[in-house]
Design a protein around this motif. Sequence first.
Motif, mmCIF file in Angstrom:
data_model
loop_
_atom_site.group_PDB
_atom_site.id
_atom_site.type_symbol
_atom_site.label_atom_id
_atom_site.label_comp_id
_atom_site.label_asym_id
_atom_site.label_seq_id
_atom_site.Cartn_x
_atom_site.Cartn_y
_atom_site.Cartn_z
ATOM 1 N N ALA A 98 0.831 -1.206 0.000
ATOM 2 C CA ALA A 98 0.000 0.000 0.000
ATOM 3 C C ALA A 98 0.864 1.255 0.000
ATOM 4 O O ALA A 98 0.548 2.239 -0.686
ATOM 5 C CB ALA A 98 -0.937 -0.008 1.206
ATOM 6 N N LEU A 99 1.952 1.265 0.735
ATOM 7 C CA LEU A 99 2.847 2.418 0.744
ATOM 8 C C LEU A 99 3.523 2.600 -0.613
ATOM 9 O O LEU A 99 3.656 3.720 -1.109
ATOM 10 C CB LEU A 99 3.890 2.271 1.850
ATOM 11 N N ARG A 100 3.958 1.519 -1.203
ATOM 12 C CA ARG A 100 4.590 1.617 -2.526
ATOM 13 C C ARG A 100 3.606 2.178 -3.547
ATOM 14 O O ARG A 100 3.987 2.984 -4.417
ATOM 15 C CB ARG A 100 5.095 0.246 -2.975
ATOM 16 N N ALA A 101 2.347 1.796 -3.445
ATOM 17 C CA ALA A 101 1.332 2.296 -4.373
ATOM 18 C C ALA A 101 1.102 3.790 -4.219
ATOM 19 O O ALA A 101 0.618 4.452 -5.153
ATOM 20 C CB ALA A 101 0.016 1.541 -4.164
ATOM 21 N N GLU A 102 1.463 4.338 -3.052
ATOM 22 C CA GLU A 102 1.343 5.781 -2.816
ATOM 23 C C GLU A 102 2.669 6.505 -3.039
ATOM 24 O O GLU A 102 2.848 7.630 -2.564
ATOM 25 C CB GLU A 102 0.833 6.035 -1.394
ATOM 26 N N ASP A 103 3.602 5.850 -3.744
ATOM 27 C CA ASP A 103 4.881 6.447 -4.145
ATOM 28 C C ASP A 103 5.855 6.649 -2.997
ATOM 29 O O ASP A 103 6.786 7.472 -3.094
ATOM 30 C CB ASP A 103 4.661 7.785 -4.870
ATOM 31 N N PHE A 104 5.682 5.902 -1.907
ATOM 32 C CA PHE A 104 6.671 5.955 -0.830
ATOM 33 C C PHE A 104 7.968 5.320 -1.305
ATOM 34 O O PHE A 104 7.981 4.374 -2.107
ATOM 35 C CB PHE A 104 6.150 5.215 0.403
#
Length: 454
Positions: free
Chosen positions: A51-57
């Motif tokens: 989920a974090l990767r999907a938000e460009d973290f």
Amino acid sequence: MEHDPIAETVASMIPRARTELAELVAFRSVADLAVSPRSESEKAARWIADALRAEDFQDVSVLDMSDGWQSVYGCLPGPADAPTVLLYAHFDVQPPLDEAAWDTPPFTLTEREDRWYGRGAADCKGAVLMHLLALRALKAHGGVPVTVKVVVEGSEEQGTGGLERYVRDHPEMFAADAILVGDAGNFRRGVPTVTAALRGITMLRLEVTTLRGDLHSGQFGGVAPDALTALLKILSSLVGDDGSARVDGLPADGHWEGLEYPEDDFRADAGLLDGVRLTGTGTVGDRLWSRPSIGVMGIDCPPVEGATPTLQARARAAISLRLPPGQDARSATDMLTAHIERHTPWGARVRIEPLGQGEPFRADVSGPAYRTMADAMATAYPGEDMRLGGFGGGIPLCGALTALYPRAEILLLGLNEPEAHIHAVNESVSVDELRRLATAEAHFLRAYRETPRT
């Protein structure tokens, strides 16, 4: 009411948040191998990392902690001169207790009357979605104007200290100007509250032995000491006649000066039966947020069904001692241990095993982040002023963060209002609270970019 595009965007994202929270609740991520396999926690950690990767973290990592569990970390860089805000939640949950007592399955998110029911819906998987909603709303309205770090812990409920030790060993990863801990809750639904004080905790397991083996009570009773009775006498020594904590050497006379908690409201929130008296003395705030309390978490003894008239050779109990701000968990543990040893009757043998501890916490509420949050809460809760409250539970990480980053402001907020029934059967989260708090967090992050911090 003034038009609020941020609030409208958050509201439009609630159906997606429900789907995601249902996926996250479905993981039986109890950080206790006697209750759930480690794979359930590992799957929850991977879900959050994705989920974090999907938000460009960036730098998203599933971190192995020294206590054997995992935490998730990621960083979303802001402009070069932007302040940094650390967002915290945890994905481990309490055991479901008696699953048959739930109205709906504890690991299946179920909606009833504007609440979503499931273990962890409020404490604290819902806070993961609260943070994501706030960030998504900002991205839909020009972007996130601050650097955001996120850490989601996997063993907070056990108090085993894995993330605390990791933070101490890697202080640069978690450094921030402000820290939003999403593991508290409003004083009650619709009353915006930032928690300014937390009680700490120490937990012990004690085992009492008196005999080589169980004995017939008719043949030996009255002379041979019963281990279960000895254990009960120890436990009884820890509370006064009024039910307040009585640990030798530990002060129990603190006074709470914050938000008032009327006794009638407390009785209703706690579900006290008619005629049952409250324990302790002083105001509810004194007892709940400024004084220690003792609880018996569990006890090993023969069940009533099938019980026989027998003297028990061995008995065990697990106890918790809640500590108000200003008391030290290590010192209190020493006092509690000495008290148990001193009050063990009849020369019985007692073995004491520490289970975990967390330090109490008191925030400095005079800084700019608190003023910014007050404005953000007023926007999300029109007509309501932000209150400062206490919370009877502990969040062990807060002490470590305070020690490492004394200049950082720590604000505790979240979804654990009384109707959520966290740690109990039928835990739930208010959809309205999720929407409003995500809106408040988004407004805070936007305004904090311009907040003077000197």
